[in-house]
Design a protein around this motif. Structure first.
Motif, PDB file in Angstrom:
ATOM      1  N   ALA A 302      11.998  -5.318 -24.968  1.00 38.33           N
ATOM      2  CA  ALA A 302      10.817  -4.782 -25.643  1.00 38.33           C
ATOM      3  C   ALA A 302       9.540  -5.159 -24.903  1.00 38.33           C
ATOM      4  O   ALA A 302       8.615  -4.338 -24.774  1.00 38.33           O
ATOM      5  CB  ALA A 302      10.765  -5.283 -27.081  1.00 38.33           C
ATOM      6  N   VAL A 303       9.474  -6.393 -24.425  1.00 35.11           N
ATOM      7  CA  VAL A 303       8.278  -6.840 -23.702  1.00 35.11           C
ATOM      8  C   VAL A 303       8.164  -6.116 -22.367  1.00 35.11           C
ATOM      9  O   VAL A 303       7.069  -5.696 -21.963  1.00 35.11           O
ATOM     10  CB  VAL A 303       8.305  -8.368 -23.504  1.00 35.11           C
ATOM     11  N   ARG A 304       9.291  -5.927 -21.688  1.00 35.05           N
ATOM     12  CA  ARG A 304       9.222  -5.207 -20.408  1.00 35.05           C
ATOM     13  C   ARG A 304       8.805  -3.754 -20.636  1.00 35.05           C
ATOM     14  O   ARG A 304       8.049  -3.189 -19.852  1.00 35.05           O
ATOM     15  CB  ARG A 304      10.556  -5.275 -19.685  1.00 35.05           C
ATOM     16  N   GLU A 305       9.308  -3.134 -21.706  1.00 35.98           N
ATOM     17  CA  GLU A 305       8.912  -1.756 -22.018  1.00 35.98           C
ATOM     18  C   GLU A 305       7.431  -1.683 -22.354  1.00 35.98           C
ATOM     19  O   GLU A 305       6.746  -0.727 -21.954  1.00 35.98           O
ATOM     20  CB  GLU A 305       9.751  -1.231 -23.184  1.00 35.98           C
ATOM     21  N   ALA A 306       6.926  -2.684 -23.072  1.00 35.33           N
ATOM     22  CA  ALA A 306       5.483  -2.733 -23.342  1.00 35.33           C
ATOM     23  C   ALA A 306       4.707  -2.832 -22.032  1.00 35.33           C
ATOM     24  O   ALA A 306       3.646  -2.222 -21.870  1.00 35.33           O
ATOM     25  CB  ALA A 306       5.157  -3.922 -24.249  1.00 35.33           C
ATOM     26  N   GLY A 307       5.239  -3.597 -21.072  1.00 38.12           N
ATOM     27  CA  GLY A 307       4.613  -3.693 -19.764  1.00 38.12           C
ATOM     28  C   GLY A 307       4.569  -2.343 -19.070  1.00 38.12           C
ATOM     29  O   GLY A 307       3.572  -1.990 -18.423  1.00 38.12           O
ATOM     30  N   ARG A 308       5.624  -1.566 -19.204  1.00 36.48           N
ATOM     31  CA  ARG A 308       5.643  -0.231 -18.598  1.00 36.48           C
ATOM     32  C   ARG A 308       4.590   0.671 -19.239  1.00 36.48           C
ATOM     33  O   ARG A 308       3.899   1.422 -18.536  1.00 36.48           O
ATOM     34  CB  ARG A 308       7.029   0.393 -18.741  1.00 36.48           C
ATOM     35  N   ASP A 309       4.489   0.624 -20.569  1.00 42.51           N
ATOM     36  CA  ASP A 309       3.471   1.431 -21.246  1.00 42.51           C
ATOM     37  C   ASP A 309       2.074   1.020 -20.785  1.00 42.51           C
ATOM     38  O   ASP A 309       1.211   1.875 -20.538  1.00 42.51           O
ATOM     39  CB  ASP A 309       3.589   1.263 -22.764  1.00 42.51           C
ATOM     40  N   LEU A 310       1.860  -0.285 -20.681  1.00 34.17           N
ATOM     41  CA  LEU A 310       0.576  -0.778 -20.198  1.00 34.17           C
ATOM     42  C   LEU A 310       0.344  -0.324 -18.754  1.00 34.17           C
ATOM     43  O   LEU A 310      -0.752   0.105 -18.383  1.00 34.17           O
ATOM     44  CB  LEU A 310       0.551  -2.313 -20.287  1.00 34.17           C
ATOM     45  N   GLY A 311       1.390  -0.385 -17.942  1.00 33.73           N
ATOM     46  CA  GLY A 311       1.270   0.034 -16.557  1.00 33.73           C
ATOM     47  C   GLY A 311       0.931   1.502 -16.405  1.00 33.73           C
ATOM     48  O   GLY A 311       0.204   1.895 -15.479  1.00 33.73           O
ATOM     49  N   SER A 312       1.413   2.351 -17.319  1.00 37.35           N
ATOM     50  CA  SER A 312       1.117   3.785 -17.224  1.00 37.35           C
ATOM     51  C   SER A 312      -0.365   4.058 -17.411  1.00 37.35           C
ATOM     52  O   SER A 312      -0.916   4.983 -16.800  1.00 37.35           O
ATOM     53  CB  SER A 312       1.939   4.561 -18.259  1.00 37.35           C
ATOM     54  N   VAL A 313      -1.027   3.259 -18.239  1.00 34.37           N
ATOM     55  CA  VAL A 313      -2.475   3.403 -18.425  1.00 34.37           C
ATOM     56  C   VAL A 313      -3.224   2.734 -17.271  1.00 34.37           C
ATOM     57  O   VAL A 313      -4.209   3.271 -16.758  1.00 34.37           O
ATOM     58  CB  VAL A 313      -2.903   2.801 -19.783  1.00 34.37           C
ATOM     59  N   LEU A 314      -2.734   1.577 -16.843  1.00 30.85           N
ATOM     60  CA  LEU A 314      -3.409   0.862 -15.759  1.00 30.85           C
ATOM     61  C   LEU A 314      -3.324   1.610 -14.431  1.00 30.85           C
ATOM     62  O   LEU A 314      -4.204   1.461 -13.578  1.00 30.85           O
ATOM     63  CB  LEU A 314      -2.820  -0.539 -15.605  1.00 30.85           C
ATOM     64  N   ALA A 315      -2.296   2.420 -14.245  1.00 30.59           N
ATOM     65  CA  ALA A 315      -2.208   3.201 -13.013  1.00 30.59           C
ATOM     66  C   ALA A 315      -3.419   4.115 -12.873  1.00 30.59           C
ATOM     67  O   ALA A 315      -3.967   4.278 -11.772  1.00 30.59           O
ATOM     68  CB  ALA A 315      -0.915   4.018 -13.007  1.00 30.59           C
ATOM     69  N   THR A 316      -3.839   4.712 -13.973  1.00 30.01           N
ATOM     70  CA  THR A 316      -5.049   5.543 -13.951  1.00 30.01           C
ATOM     71  C   THR A 316      -6.275   4.685 -13.657  1.00 30.01           C
ATOM     72  O   THR A 316      -7.158   5.088 -12.889  1.00 30.01           O
ATOM     73  CB  THR A 316      -5.222   6.273 -15.294  1.00 30.01           C
ATOM     74  N   CYS A 317      -6.338   3.512 -14.266  1.00 29.63           N
ATOM     75  CA  CYS A 317      -7.465   2.603 -14.016  1.00 29.63           C
ATOM     76  C   CYS A 317      -7.535   2.197 -12.550  1.00 29.63           C
ATOM     77  O   CYS A 317      -8.627   2.087 -11.979  1.00 29.63           O
ATOM     78  CB  CYS A 317      -7.344   1.352 -14.891  1.00 29.63           C
ATOM     79  N   VAL A 318      -6.388   1.961 -11.941  1.00 29.54           N
ATOM     80  CA  VAL A 318      -6.353   1.570 -10.528  1.00 29.54           C
ATOM     81  C   VAL A 318      -6.897   2.690  -9.654  1.00 29.54           C
ATOM     82  O   VAL A 318      -7.693   2.462  -8.737  1.00 29.54           O
ATOM     83  CB  VAL A 318      -4.917   1.189 -10.112  1.00 29.54           C
ATOM     84  N   ASN A 319      -6.479   3.917  -9.931  1.00 27.00           N
ATOM     85  CA  ASN A 319      -6.987   5.051  -9.161  1.00 27.00           C
ATOM     86  C   ASN A 319      -8.480   5.248  -9.359  1.00 27.00           C
ATOM     87  O   ASN A 319      -9.198   5.651  -8.440  1.00 27.00           O
ATOM     88  CB  ASN A 319      -6.247   6.325  -9.549  1.00 27.00           C
TER      89      ASN A 319
END
Length: 398
Positions: A302-319
């Motif tokens: 569950a925590v790793r999946e939460a990390g993936r969800d967070l990463g999907s938003v952060l990918a836009t922030c990185v760009n």
């Protein structure tokens, strides 16, 4: 720039010279003259004024090149103190630091933000006064007060702006209330902004573009660019928790009223709800971290999946922002590599290669002290700014 009352024209610019000494490196008058290109007589007058006002102190002698060894001077970090306050949904941390940002004493107590501004602020102020007394200091010795609150803030006025978890705080004049008890300015900001500033000043000055993400009961971000906080037009920059996650279930309703928000699928309460549905008895973010630490497979997933969800938003922030480093903080960051692995997996996959070329995604180094350290740094930057130093010198030598 107007001349502060009582400051002779020859001393105008003392604050600019002082900036050469803020890094704590002792320097002689001669070294200051070389760095500033000012006349030696001007340097002498301004250094003497800063010594008289208590901003500087002598710290030994440099090697002699013939004749009397020159004296070195440095910031007198004990001249005044800073009161730093970090308010969370259920806690209040109060600390006293010196002018270098070193914490001299600190205390954290349980404190419900829903008790309202008068109760919460008076509780924090009382702790501050006790800490000052224990250090042999008085409220008048306070150079300024920095305070972080768990909600949006109009930084220019220090007033909370419709904070969702702070009933009764909207538009409350925090600076006026605390200013009745302490000397110096009272500066207020969102708690995540101050966590970001705390991480920057303690660990990441070499990485001037930093994005800190707090993952706990809610999710928020603080942005440091060119070494300065980016707050946005009205102070709401970094409200990451209410960005919609692609593919999130349409029936997941966020506390903001929208559906599919990052906070509604990846914050502590959302993870706990998913785990309870799988038979894991957890309620709080701490209990999730404990379950991960004990090796519970469902919690790890569950925590790793939460990390993936967070990463999907952060990918836009990185760009969009191209940060040098992303720091993951907040209670759920204590789950360690399981959360970070999920974030890294998606960010490195979905962000532009150029944006991730030197990007580091790391856990917090300041930990729970980040808000306090950031609040202290915010005040120090304000009271040791050039104009503020000119005004302080003028008042002390009058």
């Amino acid at each position: 720039m107007s001349t502060p009352a009582g400051l002779p024209p020859t001393l105008v610019g003392t604050g600019e010279l002082f900036q050469l000494l803020r890094d704590g490196t002792p320097r002689t008058r001669g070294e200051l003259a070389e760095l500033s290109s000012l006349a030696r007589s001007t340097i002498t007058a301004r250094v003497d004024a800063m010594l008289s006002s208590g901003l500087l102190e002598p710290v030994g002698e440099a090697a002699s090149t013939g004749g009397r060894p020159p004296t070195r001077f440095a910031l007198n970090r004990r001249d005044r103190v800073v009161l730093a306050i970090d308010l969370g949904a259920s806690h209040a941390s109060v600390a006293v630091s010196d002018l270098s940002g070193k914490v001299l004493d600190e205390r954290t107590v349980a404190s419900d933000i829903a008790d309202g501004p008068l109760v919460v602020l008076d509780r924090a102020a009382a702790i501050g006064i006790e800490l000052l007394a224990g250090l042999g200091r008085e409220p008048a010795d306070v150079a300024g007060v920095g305070i972080g609150v768990p909600g949006p803030v109009e930084h220019a006025t220090g007033r909370p702006a419709n904070p969702p978890i702070m009933p009764g705080w909207h538009d409350f004049d925090i600076p006026a209330h605390l200013g009745q008890q302490f000397g110096g300015p009272v500066l207020v900001d969102n708690d995540v902004n101050l966590m970001a500033l705390g991480e920057f000043v303690t660990s990441w000055r070499s990485a001037p573009h930093l994005l800190l993400v707090k993952v706990a009961t809610g999710i928020g971000a603080g942005i440091v660019t060119d070494g300065r906080l980016l707050r946005g037009a009205l102070g709401s920059a970094g409200d990451l928790g209410h960005v919609q996650v692609a593919g999130a279930p349409a029936d997941v309703v966020c506390r903001c009223g929208n559906t599919g928000c990052l906070e509604a699928v990846a914050a502590g309460p959302a993870i706990a709800a998913k785990l309870r549905a799988k038979g894991v008895d957890v309620e709080s973010s701490q209990e999730i971290v404990d379950a991960v630490s004990s090796g519970d497979v469902a919690a790890l997933q569950a925590v790793r999946e939460a990390g993936r969800d967070l990463g999907s938003v952060l990918a836009t922030c990185v760009n969009l922002l191209n940060p040098s480093v992303i720091v993951i903080g907040g209670k759920l960051s204590e789950a360690g590599e399981y959360l970070l692995a999920g974030v890294r997996e998606v960010v490195y996959q979905r962000s532009l290669p150029l944006a991730t070329h030197d990007l580091r995604i790391v856990g917090t180094s300041a930990g729970s002290h980040g808000g306090i350290l950031g609040a202290s740094a915010m005040v120090i930057d304000a009271v040791l700014a050039p104009d503020a130093v000119d005004q302080y010198v003028a008042a002390r030598i009058a």
